[in-house]
Design a protein around this motif. Structure first.
Motif, PDB file in Angstrom:
ATOM      1  N   ALA A 200      21.170  71.867  20.899  1.00 44.77           N
ATOM      2  CA  ALA A 200      19.892  71.348  20.390  1.00 44.77           C
ATOM      3  C   ALA A 200      18.679  71.963  21.080  1.00 44.77           C
ATOM      4  CB  ALA A 200      19.835  69.824  20.475  1.00 44.77           C
ATOM      5  N   MET A 201      18.861  73.084  21.747  1.00 45.07           N
ATOM      6  CA  MET A 201      17.715  73.765  22.365  1.00 45.07           C
ATOM      7  C   MET A 201      16.766  74.306  21.289  1.00 45.07           C
ATOM      8  SD  MET A 201      17.652  77.117  24.881  1.00 45.07           S
ATOM      9  CE  MET A 201      18.127  76.221  26.356  1.00 45.07           C
ATOM     10  N   PRO A 202      15.449  74.114  21.434  1.00 45.13           N
ATOM     11  CA  PRO A 202      14.494  74.661  20.464  1.00 45.13           C
ATOM     12  C   PRO A 202      14.526  76.193  20.422  1.00 45.13           C
ATOM     13  CG  PRO A 202      13.461  72.983  21.836  1.00 45.13           C
ATOM     14  CD  PRO A 202      14.797  73.280  22.452  1.00 45.13           C
ATOM     15  N   LYS A 203      14.094  76.747  19.301  1.00 49.28           N
ATOM     16  CA  LYS A 203      14.152  78.192  19.088  1.00 49.28           C
ATOM     17  C   LYS A 203      13.346  78.957  20.137  1.00 49.28           C
ATOM     18  CE  LYS A 203      13.625  81.662  15.428  1.00 49.28           C
ATOM     19  NZ  LYS A 203      13.318  81.858  13.986  1.00 49.28           N
ATOM     20  N   GLU A 204      12.161  78.468  20.479  1.00 46.91           N
ATOM     21  CA  GLU A 204      11.324  79.173  21.443  1.00 46.91           C
ATOM     22  C   GLU A 204      11.975  79.193  22.823  1.00 46.91           C
ATOM     23  OE1 GLU A 204       8.320  81.330  23.229  1.00 46.91           O
ATOM     24  OE2 GLU A 204       8.883  81.091  21.122  1.00 46.91           O
ATOM     25  N   GLU A 205      12.628  78.108  23.202  1.00 42.54           N
ATOM     26  CA  GLU A 205      13.319  78.086  24.498  1.00 42.54           C
ATOM     27  C   GLU A 205      14.473  79.090  24.507  1.00 42.54           C
ATOM     28  OE1 GLU A 205      12.705  76.704  27.389  1.00 42.54           O
ATOM     29  OE2 GLU A 205      10.898  75.715  26.704  1.00 42.54           O
ATOM     30  N   ALA A 220      26.883  74.304  21.499  1.00 43.04           N
ATOM     31  CA  ALA A 220      26.761  74.171  20.038  1.00 43.04           C
ATOM     32  C   ALA A 220      25.340  74.501  19.614  1.00 43.04           C
ATOM     33  CB  ALA A 220      27.149  72.768  19.595  1.00 43.04           C
ATOM     34  N   SER A 221      24.746  75.480  20.303  1.00 39.25           N
ATOM     35  CA  SER A 221      23.358  75.840  20.039  1.00 39.25           C
ATOM     36  C   SER A 221      23.242  76.877  18.929  1.00 39.25           C
ATOM     37  CB  SER A 221      22.707  76.385  21.313  1.00 39.25           C
ATOM     38  OG  SER A 221      21.448  76.956  21.031  1.00 39.25           O
ATOM     39  N   LYS A 222      22.547  76.522  17.891  1.00 36.36           N
ATOM     40  CA  LYS A 222      22.296  77.449  16.793  1.00 36.36           C
ATOM     41  C   LYS A 222      21.475  78.647  17.269  1.00 36.36           C
ATOM     42  CE  LYS A 222      19.800  77.697  12.377  1.00 36.36           C
ATOM     43  NZ  LYS A 222      19.018  76.921  11.373  1.00 36.36           N
ATOM     44  N   TYR A 223      20.431  78.387  18.030  1.00 34.09           N
ATOM     45  CA  TYR A 223      19.490  79.457  18.367  1.00 34.09           C
ATOM     46  C   TYR A 223      19.971  80.344  19.511  1.00 34.09           C
ATOM     47  CZ  TYR A 223      16.400  76.942  15.236  1.00 34.09           C
ATOM     48  OH  TYR A 223      15.857  76.337  14.128  1.00 34.09           O
ATOM     49  N   ILE A 224      20.707  79.778  20.468  1.00 40.36           N
ATOM     50  CA  ILE A 224      21.277  80.630  21.517  1.00 40.36           C
ATOM     51  C   ILE A 224      22.272  81.605  20.899  1.00 40.36           C
ATOM     52  CG2 ILE A 224      22.888  80.646  23.464  1.00 40.36           C
ATOM     53  CD1 ILE A 224      20.144  79.997  24.422  1.00 40.36           C
ATOM     54  N   LYS A 230      21.789  88.648  17.756  1.00 43.00           N
ATOM     55  CA  LYS A 230      20.699  89.550  17.392  1.00 43.00           C
ATOM     56  C   LYS A 230      20.455  90.606  18.456  1.00 43.00           C
ATOM     57  CE  LYS A 230      16.561  87.777  17.329  1.00 43.00           C
ATOM     58  NZ  LYS A 230      15.411  86.955  16.879  1.00 43.00           N
ATOM     59  N   LYS A 231      20.535  90.195  19.710  1.00 40.92           N
ATOM     60  CA  LYS A 231      20.249  91.130  20.795  1.00 40.92           C
ATOM     61  C   LYS A 231      21.475  91.898  21.247  1.00 40.92           C
ATOM     62  CE  LYS A 231      16.263  88.533  22.479  1.00 40.92           C
ATOM     63  NZ  LYS A 231      15.329  89.475  21.862  1.00 40.92           N
ATOM     64  N   ALA A 232      22.628  91.581  20.646  1.00 41.94           N
ATOM     65  CA  ALA A 232      23.870  92.321  20.908  1.00 41.94           C
ATOM     66  C   ALA A 232      24.206  92.387  22.390  1.00 41.94           C
ATOM     67  CB  ALA A 232      23.779  93.736  20.325  1.00 41.94           C
ATOM     68  N   VAL A 233      24.023  91.257  23.091  1.00 41.93           N
ATOM     69  CA  VAL A 233      24.355  91.227  24.513  1.00 41.93           C
ATOM     70  C   VAL A 233      25.856  91.021  24.683  1.00 41.93           C
ATOM     71  CG1 VAL A 233      22.073  90.335  25.130  1.00 41.93           C
ATOM     72  CG2 VAL A 233      23.940  88.735  24.676  1.00 41.93           C
ATOM     73  N   CYS A 234      26.321  91.172  25.913  1.00 39.20           N
ATOM     74  CA  CYS A 234      27.728  90.955  26.240  1.00 39.20           C
ATOM     75  C   CYS A 234      28.125  89.518  25.920  1.00 39.20           C
ATOM     76  CB  CYS A 234      27.927  91.251  27.729  1.00 39.20           C
ATOM     77  SG  CYS A 234      29.460  90.669  28.446  1.00 39.20           S
ATOM     78  N   LYS A 235      29.281  89.333  25.283  1.00 37.95           N
ATOM     79  CA  LYS A 235      29.762  87.998  24.941  1.00 37.95           C
ATOM     80  C   LYS A 235      31.240  87.877  25.256  1.00 37.95           C
ATOM     81  CE  LYS A 235      30.753  86.676  20.624  1.00 37.95           C
ATOM     82  NZ  LYS A 235      32.049  85.940  20.646  1.00 37.95           N
ATOM     83  N   VAL A 236      31.601  86.770  25.892  1.00 41.44           N
ATOM     84  CA  VAL A 236      33.009  86.439  26.100  1.00 41.44           C
ATOM     85  C   VAL A 236      33.225  85.010  25.622  1.00 41.44           C
ATOM     86  CG1 VAL A 236      33.409  88.019  28.025  1.00 41.44           C
ATOM     87  CG2 VAL A 236      32.554  85.716  28.489  1.00 41.44           C
ATOM     88  N   GLY A 237      34.431  84.726  25.195  1.00 42.52           N
ATOM     89  CA  GLY A 237      34.722  83.399  24.674  1.00 42.52           C
ATOM     90  C   GLY A 237      34.487  83.350  23.188  1.00 42.52           C
ATOM     91  N   ASP A 238      35.360  82.673  22.479  1.00 44.27           N
ATOM     92  CA  ASP A 238      35.295  82.647  21.023  1.00 44.27           C
ATOM     93  C   ASP A 238      34.837  81.303  20.469  1.00 44.27           C
ATOM     94  OD1 ASP A 238      36.468  85.360  20.409  1.00 44.27           O
ATOM     95  OD2 ASP A 238      38.090  84.513  21.611  1.00 44.27           O
ATOM     96  N   ASP A 274      31.628  71.307  15.285  1.00 44.01           N
ATOM     97  CA  ASP A 274      31.532  70.942  13.867  1.00 44.01           C
ATOM     98  C   ASP A 274      30.217  71.358  13.241  1.00 44.01           C
ATOM     99  OD1 ASP A 274      30.253  68.747  15.404  1.00 44.01           O
ATOM    100  OD2 ASP A 274      29.990  67.820  13.453  1.00 44.01           O
ATOM    101  N   LYS A 275      29.183  71.523  14.080  1.00 44.44           N
ATOM    102  CA  LYS A 275      27.930  72.084  13.579  1.00 44.44           C
ATOM    103  C   LYS A 275      27.154  72.658  14.754  1.00 44.44           C
ATOM    104  CE  LYS A 275      25.611  67.574  13.786  1.00 44.44           C
ATOM    105  NZ  LYS A 275      24.847  66.564  13.039  1.00 44.44           N
ATOM    106  N   LEU A 276      26.249  73.563  14.430  1.00 42.56           N
ATOM    107  CA  LEU A 276      25.379  74.165  15.435  1.00 42.56           C
ATOM    108  C   LEU A 276      23.982  73.586  15.249  1.00 42.56           C
ATOM    109  CD1 LEU A 276      26.542  77.888  15.271  1.00 42.56           C
ATOM    110  CD2 LEU A 276      27.386  76.076  16.769  1.00 42.56           C
ATOM    111  N   ILE A 277      23.374  73.149  16.344  1.00 47.09           N
ATOM    112  CA  ILE A 277      22.066  72.508  16.244  1.00 47.09           C
ATOM    113  C   ILE A 277      21.115  73.038  17.307  1.00 47.09           C
ATOM    114  CG2 ILE A 277      22.894  70.382  15.184  1.00 47.09           C
ATOM    115  CD1 ILE A 277      22.911  69.086  17.911  1.00 47.09           C
TER     116      ILE A 277
END
Length: 277
Positions: A200-205, A220-224, A230-238, A274-277
């Motif tokens: 539930a973190m805001p988009k600007e944060e 479960a953060s939509k914006y993170i 978008k920035k194609a950074v390193c990601k681990v975990g599915d 179950d959802k991203l917020i």
């Protein structure tokens, strides 16, 4: 009377007083794959959440003087596991964390990093538990009288204690920027920022996280998750990804991979919240 306010299990607000669950709010999400995998929880509701917190109180003394403060690794790529490994590999000297009954504190024992960070997340506020403060050492606690939570002041305390490579857990991008400013004010000091509890973190944060932080969990953060993709950074975990935002953040994740000693095999159909917020 001691009181501890936590956000957890779908980011529900939970209040524990004197070792008893006295309040449980409604969760923001109803399913988390991590709790399903490790505790068999298929759906969060207030009863399930209360039962889980009561289990933790009985199992390791959460929010009580009997709190067990050390633990071995729990997840493959949790934030506490990455910091724990960084301390073992001497990439980090100390971690600024938050623990119920203590508030902000400085930790140098990797098993204590895991025992504190791996067991409780989303601590909103807490009050002193003298027995716990004695266990961790009052000199390591930011404010033993109030157990206040202030990660910026905690980092400054760690610097004053002589530590040069400091990991800190924080909860938003504004704090990440603040940590970067502190780092700039102290030449020779590295402050590694780990952003947690981001559902539930805001988009600007979220945007600020990817501008100033080193590592961020996706929860479960939509914006993170959007910013990380978008920035194609390193990601681990599915199921619940961890993002290495900066080269030095990625290096700490790579240390964890080497420490585990096994290859990462992507799971494209891994379960998701179950959802991203």
């Amino acid at each position: 009377m001691d009181e501890h306010v936590i956000e957890g299990l779908g980011k529900a607000r939970i209040v524990v007083r004197d070792g008893k669950v006295v309040e449980v709010g409604e969760p923001m999400i109803s399913y988390c794959p991590i709790f399903d995998k490790h505790r068999g929880i298929k759906k969060f509701d207030r009863e399930v959440i209360a039962n889980n917190i009561e289990f933790r109180i009985k199992d390791f003394g959460m929010c009580t003087p009997d709190r067990v403060l050390t633990m071995k690794d729990f997840l493959s790529f949790g934030v506490s596991e990455i910091i724990c490994t960084a301390i073992r590999q001497k990439k980090v000297d100390a971690a600024v964390m938050v623990c119920e009954g203590c508030g902000t504190l400085v930790v140098t024992d990797p098993d204590m990093v895991q025992g504190i960070g791996g067991r409780v997340s989303g601590l909103v506020s807490t009050t002193p538990i003298p027995a716990l403060i004695e266990k961790v050492g009052a000199k390591n606690v930011l404010d033993p009288k109030t157990a206040k939570i202030d990660q910026a002041a905690g980092v400054k305390k760690a610097i004053a204690m002589g530590y040069k490579n400091i990991a800190v857990s924080i909860i938003d991008g504004t704090m990440a920027k603040q940590m970067r400013d502190i780092e700039k004010q102290h030449p020779g000091v590295n402050v590694y920022t780990f952003v947690v509890h981001v559902t539930a973190m805001p988009k600007e944060e979220a945007r600020l996280v990817f501008e100033y932080a080193d590592v961020a969990t996706g929860c479960a953060s939509k914006y993170i998750r959007e910013e990380g993709t978008k920035k194609a950074v390193c990601k681990v975990g599915d199921s619940v990804p961890i993002f290495g935002v900066t080269p030095r953040g990625q290096a700490l994740i790579e240390e964890r991979i080497k420490f585990m000693g096994k290859p990462i095999v992507p799971k494209p159909n891994a379960p998701q919240p179950d959802k991203l917020i």
